[in-house]
Structures are given as structure tokens and as C-alpha cells.
Design a protein around this motif. Structure first.
Motif, short mmCIF file in Angstrom:
data_model
loop_
_atom_site.label_atom_id
_atom_site.label_comp_id
_atom_site.label_asym_id
_atom_site.label_seq_id
_atom_site.Cartn_x
_atom_site.Cartn_y
_atom_site.Cartn_z
N ASP A 209 11.52 -12.47 8.15
CA ASP A 209 12.62 -11.55 7.83
C ASP A 209 12.85 -10.52 8.94
OD1 ASP A 209 10.51 -9.76 7.55
OD2 ASP A 209 10.71 -9.55 5.38
N GLY A 210 12.00 -10.53 9.96
CA GLY A 210 12.17 -9.63 11.09
C GLY A 210 11.80 -8.19 10.83
N LYS A 211 11.20 -7.88 9.67
CA LYS A 211 10.92 -6.49 9.30
C LYS A 211 9.49 -6.05 9.63
CE LYS A 211 14.31 -6.29 5.53
NZ LYS A 211 14.51 -6.08 4.07
N TYR A 212 8.61 -7.01 9.85
CA TYR A 212 7.20 -6.66 10.03
C TYR A 212 6.58 -7.51 11.14
CZ TYR A 212 7.93 -4.35 5.60
OH TYR A 212 8.42 -3.53 4.62
N GLY A 213 5.50 -6.99 11.71
CA GLY A 213 4.73 -7.75 12.68
C GLY A 213 3.63 -8.51 11.98
N GLN A 214 3.37 -9.74 12.41
CA GLN A 214 2.30 -10.55 11.84
C GLN A 214 0.96 -10.07 12.41
OE1 GLN A 214 2.98 -14.80 11.88
NE2 GLN A 214 5.18 -14.54 11.53
N ARG A 215 0.58 -8.92 11.95
CA ARG A 215 -0.60 -8.21 12.44
C ARG A 215 -1.49 -7.86 11.25
NH1 ARG A 215 -0.43 -1.87 14.31
NH2 ARG A 215 -2.70 -1.57 14.40
N PHE A 216 -2.81 -7.86 11.46
CA PHE A 216 -3.72 -7.47 10.38
C PHE A 216 -4.87 -6.64 10.92
CE2 PHE A 216 -5.71 -11.37 11.97
CZ PHE A 216 -7.06 -11.04 11.97
N LEU B 248 8.70 0.54 2.83
CA LEU B 248 8.82 0.36 4.27
C LEU B 248 9.96 -0.58 4.66
CD1 LEU B 248 5.08 0.19 5.39
CD2 LEU B 248 6.66 2.11 5.56
N ASP B 249 10.50 -1.32 3.70
CA ASP B 249 11.67 -2.16 3.99
C ASP B 249 12.85 -1.31 4.45
OD1 ASP B 249 10.45 -4.53 3.44
OD2 ASP B 249 11.61 -4.99 1.64
N THR B 250 12.94 -0.09 3.90
CA THR B 250 14.10 0.76 4.18
C THR B 250 13.72 2.13 4.75
OG1 THR B 250 14.04 1.52 1.88
CG2 THR B 250 15.49 -0.34 2.38
N LEU C 162 0.83 -1.21 0.00
CA LEU C 162 0.00 0.00 0.00
C LEU C 162 0.87 1.26 0.00
CD1 LEU C 162 -2.73 -1.07 2.57
CD2 LEU C 162 -3.09 -0.61 0.14
N PHE C 163 1.95 1.26 0.78
CA PHE C 163 2.83 2.43 0.83
C PHE C 163 3.58 2.61 -0.49
CE2 PHE C 163 1.75 2.82 5.15
CZ PHE C 163 2.26 4.02 5.64
N LEU C 164 3.95 1.52 -1.13
CA LEU C 164 4.59 1.63 -2.44
C LEU C 164 3.61 2.19 -3.47
CD1 LEU C 164 6.62 -1.71 -2.56
CD2 LEU C 164 7.58 0.60 -2.62
N LYS C 165 2.38 1.72 -3.42
CA LYS C 165 1.37 2.13 -4.40
C LYS C 165 0.97 3.60 -4.23
CE LYS C 165 -3.40 1.18 -5.87
NZ LYS C 165 -4.58 0.29 -5.67
N HIS C 166 0.70 4.02 -3.02
CA HIS C 166 0.13 5.36 -2.80
C HIS C 166 1.17 6.44 -2.48
CE1 HIS C 166 -4.03 3.98 -2.94
NE2 HIS C 166 -3.69 2.95 -2.18
#
Length: 326
Positions: free
Chosen positions: A227-234, A163-165, A154-158
Motif C-alpha cells: 500500500d506504500g504507507k509503511y516500510g517492511q522493517r522490524f 499512522l495511516d493518516t 501499537l499507536f492505535l492501542k496506546h
């Protein structure tokens, strides 16, 4: 004006069908405390504060719960496998009306042995089950399967922001480019929320959509992705309305204590009260199975969705505005 009896009958059906959904799947309904010593640490929440007095006058600082999460996780640590709680929760400094009310109803449930992907599927099943009990109402829920999209996409699109970096500087730049106000002392979470609320949330569309894998500073009490970059949250959005917040649960007490510390620092910097860490929770957390999922879903907002209403006051018998704006 919507008839109060109609609202009451609708809510009765929603509550009964919600309980039936979980009981048919082997869940146990539990009652948890409403007045506690240690509420959630989330920097964006403001619990109602009170004091509990013993007969001899000994005071104990306390709050009303913003969620039954801590108590439910303690029960998981004590060996319960599939549990839910349907009741009231309280959040101060909330808007009166529109999509918010300081006192609202929540269903929160947990299952040991499965992760957040399974929880998303079960959440869709719950929403459809409740909707079917109110078939006389025109709803906003289409027949096709609910879609899923990662927050990063979503952040890449809009925003063309990866968010990786992404760091504070790149998020501030994105705010500047999109004329979004921010302050120099905004945390990564603050900047994320500013961007998400202004440039992501309004464009999620009307169809049901699971938004998942939030950055680590938004991970709360969730397990991290491999990969430790994100939380498994929805979170689930329907017609642009956020309905729930679910995780694959973090069971590492050391990591959870560190996250509580970060959140406490953020609360302190924002001038908000810092509540004591729930040590009983941290003691029991390692006994919870890996994976385990949990989800908290707003019943008032579910009521809005399945009846096609747009204001939370239209599904409450007594709203805060009615009670306090005399």
C-alpha cells in the motif's frame, strides 16, 4: 563484580554459536571495512570522524562504520547470496553504560530471495540457538513462538493515533495530550520517536515481540509495503530491550537516492555533518534480488538477554565508562 573470565567465556560461546548457526545454513562470513568514506545517513546517528592520509599527505575525510550495511549490500550486488559479518561498529554521542556503549559488537546478515517475514523467523531461531548454548543460565526467553505486532496497531492501542493518516499536526497534538516535549522544527521522525519512546516502548512487555511495518519516514533502506504507507522493517524486543533492526531491502537506486537526500536535509537542519552518498552502493543496488532481507543484531545486548543481565557493562571486558571515566 562479575568475573572477567566468565564474561570472556560467555562471549566466546556466543560468538562461536552465532557463527555456527549461520555456517550450518550455508552463509559465508565476510570481512568488511571499518574505516569508510560514506557511513550511514541516518539522522539519529553520529559517526566517529577521522582522516585517512596517503604517504604524500593527501587527506581523505573518513568515519568509523556505524554498521557494515553498505559494504554487505555491495557484496550482494556483486552476486553473493547469503553472507554475514560479525564485528565491531561505532556510534558517537552514545550513553556510557546502561544499554549503550559507543563501541559495540554486531552480527549483520543478508539472504537474497526471501523477505522480512522469513528474516523474523530466522532471527527467532538464532536467539534460541545461542540461548541453548548457555543452558546453565536463567534466561528471559519463553518457549512459545515470538509474537508479532504492527507499529500502526501499537499507536492505535496506546495513543489512539492512526499512522495511516497521521501528520505533523496530529503527532504534535498527541505529544501535547501526553505531556511530551517537542519543538516546532521537529520532523515527522522526531515526533514519531518522541511518542514511541514515551508511550510505546515502555509498554511492550517482557515477552519477545517483533514490532514491524514502520511509517515511510522510518523506512530507512527498506522496501515499502504494497500500500506504500509503511516500510517492511522490524525490530525485536525482549524484556523491553531492542535487540535488532531488519528489513526487506530496498533495491531501487532512484528511490534510495531520494531517501538519502531527505536524511541529508534532516542532518543538515540538525547541525550534523552530511556525508557523501555512496555512489558504488547505488550502482550495485539494482543487481540485488527482489526480495532480499537483512538484519543487524547487537551481540552485547544478546549477551545481556541470554545471561539475564540488565546493564551492558556487565557483558563487556572494557566499557567506555571504564576507559574514559578515570
Amino acid at each position: 563484580m562479575i568475573d572477567k573470565k566468565q564474561i570472556a567465556l560467555e562471549r566466546q560461546t556466543i560468538n562461536e554459536s552465532t557463527r555456527l548457526f549461520f555456517k550450518e545454513r550455508g552463509y559465508i562470513e565476510v570481512e568488511t571495512p571499518i574505516v569508510v568514506r560514506s557511513p550511514g545517513m541516518e539522522p539519529n546517528l553520529s559517526p566517529f570522524q577521522t582522516t585517512v592520509y596517503e604517504p604524500n599527505g593527501t587527506p581523505h575525510p573518513a568515519t568509523l562504520i556505524t554498521s557494515p550495511e553498505y559494504s554487505l549490500k555491495k557484496l550482494l550486488g556483486m552476486g553473493m547470496q547469503k553472507i554475514f559479518c560479525l564485528g565491531k561498529v561505532f556510534r558517537n554521542e552514545e550513553e556510557f553504560g546502561n544499554l549503550h556503549n559507543p563501541e559495540f559488537s554486531m552480527i549483520e546478515w543478508y539472504q537474497q530471495g526471501k523477505d522480512y517475514q522469513a528474516c523474523m523467523d530466522e532471527t527467532e531461531e538464532l536467539v534460541r540457538f545461542v540461548e541453548q548454548k548457555l543452558t546453565n543460565h536463567k534466561t528471559q526467553i519463553p518457549n512459545h513462538k515470538f509474537q508479532k505486532i504492527r507499529v500502526r496497531d501499537l499507536f492505535l492501542k496506546h495513543l489512539n493515533l492512526d499512522l495511516d493518516t497521521a501528520d505533523a499536526q496530529s503527532m504534535q497534538t498527541a505529544c501535547q495530550q501526553n505531556e511530551i516535549h517537542f519543538t516546532a522544527d521537529d520532523t515527522l521522525s522526531d515526533l514519531f520517536y518522541r511518542l514511541f519512546l514515551a508511550k510505546i516502548e515502555p509498554y511492550l512487555g517482557s515477552d519477545p515481540l517483533f514490532v514491524y511495518d514502520y511509517p515511510t519516514h522510518q523506512a530507512a533502506m527498506s522496501q515499502l509495503t504494497p500500500d506504500g504507507k509503511y516500510g517492511q522493517r522490524f525490530e525485536l524486543y525482549i524484556n523491553g530491550l531492542e535487540l535488532c533492526n531488519g528489513y526487506t531491502e530496498l533495491t531501487d537506486a532512484v528511490e534510495q537516492r531520494q531517501r538519502f537526500g531527505v536524511e541529508a536535509d534532516e542532518r543538515r537542519s540538525a547541525g550534523k555533518p552530511v556525508h557523501p552518498i555512496d555512489e558504488a552502493l547505488l550502482t550495485l543496488l539494482p543487481s540485488v534480488q527482489i526480495p532480499t532481507y537483512g538484519n543487524a543484531l547487537g551481540i552485547d545486548r544478546l549477551h545481556m538477554i541470554v545471561t539475564g543481565r540488565s546493564n551492558i557493562e556487565d557483558v563487556l571486558l572494557f566499557s567506555a565508562k571504564n576507559l574514559f571515566h578515570l
